[in-house]
Design an enzyme around this catalytic site. Structure first.
Site, short mmCIF file in Angstrom:
data_model
loop_
_atom_site.label_atom_id
_atom_site.label_comp_id
_atom_site.label_asym_id
_atom_site.label_seq_id
_atom_site.Cartn_x
_atom_site.Cartn_y
_atom_site.Cartn_z
N SER A 116 85.76 11.41 137.92
CA SER A 116 86.82 11.62 138.90
C SER A 116 88.19 11.42 138.23
O SER A 116 88.50 12.13 137.28
CB SER A 116 86.61 10.70 140.10
OG SER A 116 87.42 11.07 141.19
N GLU A 233 79.82 17.50 145.91
CA GLU A 233 81.17 16.94 145.76
C GLU A 233 81.97 17.12 147.04
O GLU A 233 82.52 16.17 147.60
CB GLU A 233 81.93 17.65 144.63
CG GLU A 233 81.34 17.49 143.26
CD GLU A 233 81.89 16.31 142.50
OE1 GLU A 233 82.66 15.54 143.10
OE2 GLU A 233 81.54 16.16 141.34
N HIS A 293 79.96 12.67 145.54
CA HIS A 293 80.93 12.40 144.49
C HIS A 293 80.71 11.00 143.91
O HIS A 293 80.82 10.00 144.62
CB HIS A 293 82.34 12.51 145.09
CG HIS A 293 83.46 12.36 144.11
ND1 HIS A 293 83.71 13.27 143.12
CD2 HIS A 293 84.43 11.41 143.99
CE1 HIS A 293 84.77 12.90 142.44
NE2 HIS A 293 85.23 11.76 142.94
#
Length: 365
Positions: A116, A233, A293
């Site tokens: 990320s 995601e 995610h």
């Protein structure tokens, strides 16, 4: 809360300082405003037991890490301000270059890895002249590959900094320096006064050369790269998204990776490995969140035991063993393949393939 936060954690399996092991440097995520290198799922001991050095680091976040302001720019010899968090990461990499040999590491075999915001930071560093020569491979999980990123210009960021001080009713940066960190990060701070809102990295012309450099397929250095996305995601970031929409986004994610891989292959000769992670972590809401995610992280580090509340199965541990194996192999050689692992071909623009990592570990073409 402490400003004495610039620390590095190191797991080193070497018995002597002459072993010259490869190092993986983990950059944590958290939107450049939260997170820590000491999160339990980032524990590096199991990866280190496979024969690499693992380092996790901290860097300044939110307003402490990315505030730009004309007065700060005037103080700078380079006439910039705001990318202090990125500068912290570069400082950590320089420290490792000077000291990793004492831990049995090879300063010429350093791979940066992150997820990320940590992956975005890795992409920034790959394109940054300020980080040139400090690492030799990159792993970016859920980063900027294939995405259009607008990094705020220095002028834009300085304007945000001026509004921040106005919202706090402070006349100067010197006055801001007198505010205790606990007060600065008080829960009541919101809007323009929030210390962790809208302070991303900045295209300052030194650390980030231009608004489009980070994540560009045409990065100026040619090093081995491993990058990919999680299948859900977007669904995990938008809980109301339907299953059909999530499946469509998953396919789009693969297409995005392939297109980015083609652009990178046109400029770089070193091997590139793409993946789409689709293993669903067990739990009461697993069907809702899917491969969300960040869900791959405890599998990469083989730290499933750090989340004892989840009913992990034998399959989960097999996925963790394979992912940790791929990542360690890549850190060692720039190639994730090795004994006992399904073959992962390097990206080929003529016959593009994305490794489906999860229950099947198979190639998607």
């Amino acid at each position: 809360i402490s400003e004495d936060c610039l620390t590095i954690n190191i797991w080193a399996p070497a018995k002597t300082g002459s072993e010259r092991l490869a190092t993986m440097v983990w950059i944590h995520g958290g939107s450049f405003k939260t997170g820590s290198g000491s999160v339990p799922t980032y524990d590096g001991r199991k990866l280190a037991a496979r024969g690499i050095i693992v380092a996790t680091l901290n860097y300044r976040l939110g307003v402490l890490g990315f505030l730009a302001h004309p007065q700060l720019t005037a103080e700078s010899e380079q006439h910039i301000s705001g990318n202090y968090g990125i500068m912290d990461i570069i400082a950590a990499l320089k420290w490792l270059q000077r000291n990793i040999a004492a831990f049995g590491g090879d300063p010429q075999r350093v791979t940066i890895a992150g997820q990320s915001a940590g992956a975005f930071a890795a992409d920034i560093l790959e394109a940054s002249p300020a980080a040139r020569g400090l690492f030799h491979g990159v792993i970016a999980e859920s980063g900027s590959a294939g995405r259009t990123i607008h990094w705020r210009s220095l002028i834009e960021a300085q304007g945000r900094g001026e509004r921040y001080l106005q919202a706090l009713s402070l006349p100067s940066i010197d006055a801001l320096r007198q505010v205790p960190a606990t007060q600065l990060y008080a829960p009541a701070k919101s809007g323009d006064a929030a210390p962790d809102r809208n302070f991303p990295p900045i295209a300052d012309g030194v650390t980030i050369m231009s608004e489009s450099d980070a994540g560009s397929a045409a990065n100026p250095i040619d090093i081995a790269a491993l990058t990919g996305l999680d299948a859900d995601e977007h669904g995990s970031l938008h809980a109301s998204m339907s299953i059909a929409a999530r499946l469509s986004m998953s396919k789009r994610a693969r297409d995005t990776l392939v297109e980015w891989g083609r652009r990178r292959a046109a400029h770089n000769q070193t091997s590139l490995y793409l993946y789409l992670y689709d293993h669903v972590e067990p739990g009461p809401q697993s069907a809702r969140w899917g491969a969300f995610h960040g869900s791959e992280i405890p599998y990469v580090f083989d730290t499933l035991d750090a989340a004892p509340g989840r009913p992990y199965t034998r399959l989960d541990r097999e996925v963790a063993q394979r992912m940790a194996g791929y990542w360690v192999n890549f850190v060692n050689t720039g190639n994730p393949n090795g004994p006992g692992l399904p073959h992962w071909p390097a990206f080929d623009a003529a016959a593009p393939a994305v490794m489906e990592i999860g229950d099947r570990h198979a190639i998607r073409r």
